[in-house]
Every structure is written in structure tokens, then in C-alpha cells.
Design an enzyme around this catalytic site. Structure first.
Site, PDB file in Angstrom:
ATOM      1  CB  SER A 356      -0.963  -0.039   1.194  1.00 52.92           C
ATOM      2  OG  SER A 356      -2.020   0.869   1.039  1.00 52.92           O
ATOM      3  CG  ASP A 472      -4.135  -1.762   0.072  1.00 51.38           C
ATOM      4  OD1 ASP A 472      -3.222  -2.401   0.624  1.00 51.38           O
ATOM      5  OD2 ASP A 472      -4.276  -0.531   0.223  1.00 51.38           O
TER       6      ASP A 472
END
Length: 617
Positions: A356, A472
Site C-alpha cells: 500500500s 491493496d
């Protein structure tokens, strides 16, 4: 073909094999006399899965891989002094795996018939062998690692790749760097001085090399264009081959040496070292080299100083220093603050992995961006472009991703590829097509960061040309230390923002406003201040995505140090406008923490600080 033959040099050999130290000299002689030596060439199978276990083997020299049928990755590698097939031999079981020579190898063979004759004539020998085997098995069980780590090569052949000559300065710096370690360098000149007039494949030459490998943590075989037969022997002798390359990848086919190296070594045991005059944040053309010579990992080395050479040597010797960057939204600026504190102490990190926002920071580090430049980039991406402040019609996601994409491409370069970053880098994403972890190590850099940062619901997934749906990485691994272990051996700095195991919130649920109340409050500043101090929807979403992960069970090895920097009070997961405050807080905290840990002699921090750049031209 393997060739059985008599064993030789029992006196020195018995001292090397710890298994037989429990026996008296007379018992050792009788045991060795019952064995025969068997030589195998690289790629030859010693035992096949399913065969009867009618022999016990001891590795004299070389290396063998234990691999189950149908599987590509080996279960284990066996080297000098290791036993093969002892469980099946004494339990009368069939072979549970294939054992294949991955180097030219010699073993001692004790057949069942020879063992039974030995046990009948001298029962004490059988008892001593079983006791020694039990002790060895117990020690081996204690040493089983709790984390999966990348195997460390004991022998490396460093040879020329491509068609452009490699500057002499490269090998000069390699020798200078290795001279400060306990590695051994072997080249044709050293072999010739040790064994004048002897052929390279003479038994005494091979036995000397094998002995050197047994007593040295790392042996580097330097190839020679002037002595091609030595280069081929070095390739056969080594666990890993590293091909030094210069300039652009040639359009012509493989050279004879390249083809031989690729035939002997699988992709997992190959590396490319691209040699450059000067250091840049990125280069070009690496993808073409990887098409020509597919390999497990590649490195960029500049000849302007010793820093990149030392980094390469750390990789080859299993001491590479990694930076693992966790996800955490606006908290990600803390990565840059901590990185700055370590860089001020001269630490050079060799490889980066992030999830991320951690992938965004790690990507910049891999391009040799310093922390202050990343701070400016954070402002451009998240504040100036308002990437996370652009709602859209919620057909594909809640936010308009176009501004975010443009900002990432501007910061990292629209055409910059991961392969062309100066340091190895990987971004962690979640592959919703396979329901597994996706470790992105090639392709456009900004797209890798985008895939790793695609918070489900907020941003649309990144769809690859192969049809994979990537979101993600925090869904599967928000602190990607395990992937780092699989890529290399050596110490790691791990930075994450996981909360305590139990966290409470002083929020009156009945006070949460409805739609009209909230709209009114948002339009009136004085009413907005009266809203309950409850986490935002994005904060709750992020917590939900990582709720299944236990931050108290991070798979840290002894030389991994885990840092959880403080976050300024009241900062939310999407308050990117406070990035400078987060950066400064983490930087000052890391400076003090680093000094305290060094003073206390923390072994992980000592190993990381060992990567400080040497002040050498």
C-alpha cells in the site's frame, strides 16, 4: 554416469565427518572399509522417489537437492557431511523424495548388506552409529527455522555476460570488497600457482576446491575470457552464477558461455549484474537483459565508488539489508522519516518491499530518492492533486482514480520500470483472481504502486493485461516480511503501524448523527466541532481490511528489527495534509531510538549498521 569406487584418505576424512567421531579409530576404519565411493555429475539422480531404501549415503563433497516428484522447489539441500536416506534405511521405508546432484558430487555408500555384515561382526559399531544418528537428528530438529528464508549460496561463479567487455575496475572493486570479508577468491592464476602443470579437472584440483568450499562461508570463482575451460569449470562448481553485463542487451543470440551457464543453472540460481559508470535513480533496458538471461534477481552497480559493489557482496554472502514498509495511509510519511534517520547514519539498504502506501515509499527509496524528495512527492500526490478528495459516481469506486494515476506517473516516471530502479524492489498486492498474494517485481513502477494501494471500494482495482484483478496488499500481508525472507537472507528493518491487540473507543453510539444532521453539521463549522470523535469511514475500512492480521506474530528472524513509530495524536488515516508533522515526528523518534539501540548493542541494529557506506573513493 555415477561410478562406484573405493574410498580413500580415511584418516583426514574421518576427522571431517562429525558422525563418526563417536567411533574409535578401529571402528571408523571398519566402517569406512565397508563403504564405497560414488561420484555423480551435475543433474544425476542418486535416489528416486518410491525406490526401496536399501542404502545409506554420506555426502563427501558437492551438493544435492531433495525434491518430491511434481514439485519444482527443493525441500532441502544437502552438502558435505550430511546424511541421505537414514530414516528410510533404518525404518525399511521406500524413498519419499528424489535426491539429485546439483553440483558434481561424491558420496559414500553403505548398503544394507554391508551394514548387516558390519553389525554382526562388530555390534558396538551399529550401536554407536545409531546413537550418533539420533543425536544428529535431534540437533537438526532444533535448527529447523521458524521462517522461510532464501537459501544462501556457498559458491558463486562470477562471469562475463553479453558481448561488451567488462571494465577491469569492476573486478578490481570486487576483489577489494571481498578482501574485507572472509570469502575466498579463486581464479585461474591461483589454481595454476597451487597446481602447476595440472589439468583443471585433475582429482587433486577438484578435491582442493571442495575442501575450500567446506571450510569457507563463501567462495567466489572468477571467470576468465582467456581461459574458457576454467570458466566452464567454475560454472559447474558453483551453486549460483552471476553474469556481469555492460551496455544494452545484444540483439544476437546467447554467447557460448551464457548458453552453458543457462544450461547448468536454473533461473532460480542465476543473477544479472549490470555494470554502469555512474549511479542514477533509474536506467533503461534491463527488461531486455532479463528476456535474454532470465534470472531470480538482478543488480545495478556503478563504478564511481564502492557502495554498490559492497551491496552486491552482501547479497552474495547472505547479508543483504532489507527495508520492509507496511501500509497505513497518511502514516506512510513515517517511513521516510525513519529512512532519513538511518541514511544519516550512512546505512545503505539493499532491497525494498512495501504494501500500500509502504510500496509508494519503498519505490522511491529503490530509485535512490532521499527522504526529503519523497516528502515533496507525498505533498504532490496526496495534497496538491487531492487524489483522495475526489468523489465520483460510485459505479466502480467511491473515488475518481484518474488524478491519483497521473500523480503517481508524474512522481515515478510514466515509463519507468521496476527492473530499472537502482535497487531491487517489490510491491505487494492482493490478486482477487487467484485469491492470493501478488509480489510485483517487474513492469511499470507507478502501476505496481497503484495496484498495491487500491483500497477496495475507494479505488478501482488495477487490471493487468493477463486479466488479473489486483487490489491493496494489506488484505493478505500488510507487513510483507515473509516475502522479503524468501527473496534474500540477511537483516531487515520492518516499519509498521499496527495497533495494540485491544483498542477501545470513547464514542457514544447514540450520538452518531443521521444524514440530515451530518449535512447540517458539515455546513456549519461550529456544529462540525460537536460531532462525535469516532473514526472515519475510511479509517474503519482500513481497520477492517487488516483486522485478521496479528502484529504480535510478525515472522521476525533474529536479525530483523521491527519499528512501530509514534503517530501524532489525532491524525487520521487519510489526513495526508499532515504528512510533514508525521515525517518529523518519526524522524526525531527514530534518531533517538537508533542511538539507544546501538548503545545497547542490539544485534539486529548492529547488523543493519554494518551496511554503512564506507568512505572510500
Amino acid at each position: 554416469m555415477s561410478k562406484p569406487g573405493p574410498v580413500f584418505a580415511w584418516g583426514s576424512l574421518s576427522e571431517d565427518l562429525a558422525l563418526f567421531k563417536a567411533l574409535t579409530p578401529e571402528q571408523r576404519f571398519k566402517t569406512f572399509d565397508a563403504m564405497v565411493r560414488q561420484d555423480l555429475v551435475r543433474g544425476e539422480t542418486l535416489v528416486a522417489q518410491g525406490d526401496p531404501a536399501d542404502s545409506l549415503y554420506i555426502v563427501l563433497h558437492g551438493a544435492l537437492a531433495v525434491r518430491r516428484s511434481g514439485e519444482t522447489l527443493p525441500i532441502a539441500e544437502l552438502r558435505a557431511g550430511e546424511l541421505i536416506g537414514e530414516v528410510g534405511f533404518f525404518a525399511s521405508l521406500t524413498r519419499t523424495a528424489n535426491v539429485i546432484a546439483i553440483r558434481d558430487t561424491s558420496v559414500l555408500v553403505l548398503t544394507r548388506a554391508a551394514y548387516q555384515k558390519l553389525a554382526e561382526g562388530t555390534p558396538a559399531i551399529a550401536e554407536a552409529l545409531l546413537a550418533a544418528l539420533a543425536l544428529r537428528f535431534a540437533k537438526r530438529t532444533e535448527q529447523i527455522p521458524t521462517t522461510r528464508t532464501s537459501p544462501t549460496a556457498r559458491t558463486v561463479a562470477l562471469i562475463d555476460g553479453g558481448r561488451e567487455p567488462i571494465p577491469a575496475a569492476f573486478y578490481r572493486r570486487i576483489r577489494e570488497g571481498l578482501a574485507r570479508t572472509d570469502a575466498q577468491i579463486v581464479d585461474p592464476a591461483r589454481v595454476s600457482s597451487m597446481f602447476p602443470g595440472r589439468a583443471l579437472d585433475a582429482p587433486e584440483v577438484t578435491d582442493w576446491l571442495n575442501k575450500l568450499e567446506q571450510v569457507s562461508p563463501l567462495v567466489i570463482y572468477l571467470g576468465s575470457g582467456e581461459v574458457p575451460e576454467w570458466t566452464r569449470k567454475a560454472i559447474r562448481q558453483a551453486d549460483m552464477v552471476a553474469l556481469a553485463c555492460r551496455g544494452d542487451a545484444p540483439a544476437e543470440g546467447l554467447t557460448e558461455i551464457e548458453a552453458f551457464a543457462c544450461k547448468v543453472h536454473p533461473v532460480s540460481a542465476r543473477r544479472i549484474v549490470r555494470v554502469h559508470d555512474r549511479r542514477n535513480g533509474e536506467v533503461s533496458g534491463t527488461a531486455a537483459w532479463l528476456v535474454r538471461l532470465p534470472c531470480f534477481m538482478h543488480h545495478h552497480v556503478a563504478l564511481e565508488d564502492q557502495a554498490d559493489i559492497d551491496s552486491l557482496i552482501r547479497f552474495l554472502s547472505g547479508r543483504a539489508i532489507g527495508f520492509v514498509a507496511a501500509g497505513g495511509g497518511s502514516f506512510g510519511s513515517a517511513h521516510a522519516g525513519i529512512y532519513k534517520a538511518f541514511r544519516e547514519r550512512g546505512v545503505i539498504f539493499d532491497i525494498f518491499i512495501g504494501t500500500s502506501v509502504g510500496s509508494a515509499m519503498a519505490a522511491g527509496f529503490a530509485k535512490n530518492y532521499e527522504a526529503d524528495r519523497l516528502e515533496r512527492g507525498t505533498h504532490e500526490i496526496f495534497v496538491k492533486s487531492r487524489s483522495f478528495r475526489r468523489p465520483t459516481w460510485p459505479r466502480y469506486a467511491l473515488l475518481d482514480h484518474k488524478a491519483f494515476d497521473r500523480a503517481l506517473a508524474d512522481q515515478y516516471g510514466a515509463q519507468c520500470r521496476i527492473e530499472d530502479c537502482w535497487r531491487p524492489f517489490a510491491a505487494v498486492a492482493t490478486n482477487l483472481s487467484t485469491h492470493g498474494l501478488e509480489l510485483i517485481r517487474s513492469g511499470l513502477l507507478w502501476q505496481a504502486v497503484r495496484a498495491s494501494s487500491a483500497i477496495p471500494g475507494l479505488l478501482p482495482p488495477l487490471y493487468t493485461k493477463e486479466g488479473a484483478m489486483l487490489v491493496d496488499g494489506c488484505l493478505i500481508d500488510n507487513v510483507p516480511l515473509d516475502p522479503m525472507h524468501q527473496l534474500k537472507s540477511g537483516p531487515n528493518l520492518v516499519v509498521h503501524f499496527g495497533g495494540p491487540s485491544v483498542e477501545t473507543f470513547d464514542v457514544d453510539y447514540a450520538a452518531l448523527p443521521g444524514r440530515l444532521e451530518l449535512a447540517t453539521a458539515m455546513l456549519m463549522p461550529f456544529r462540525k466541532k460537536l460531532l462525535p470523535a469516532a473514526p472515519s469511514a475510511v479509517n474503519v475500512l482500513w481497520r477492517s481490511l487488516v483486522a485478521h492480521q496479528r502484529y504480535d506474530t510478525i515472522p521476525a528472524a533474529p536479525l530483523d528489527y521491527v519499528m512501530r513509530p509514534p503517530i501524532p495524536h489525532g491524525v487520521g488515516i487519510t489526513e495526508f495534509e499532515r504528512h510533514t508533522e508525521i515525517f518529523d515526528t518519526a524522524y526525531l523518534w527514530a534518531r533517538e531510538r537508533l542511538a539507544a539501540l546501538e548503545a545497547d548493542g542490539n544485534p539486529a541494529i548492529a547488523a543493519i549498521l554494518a551496511g554503512r557506506a564506507a568512505a572510500r573513493p
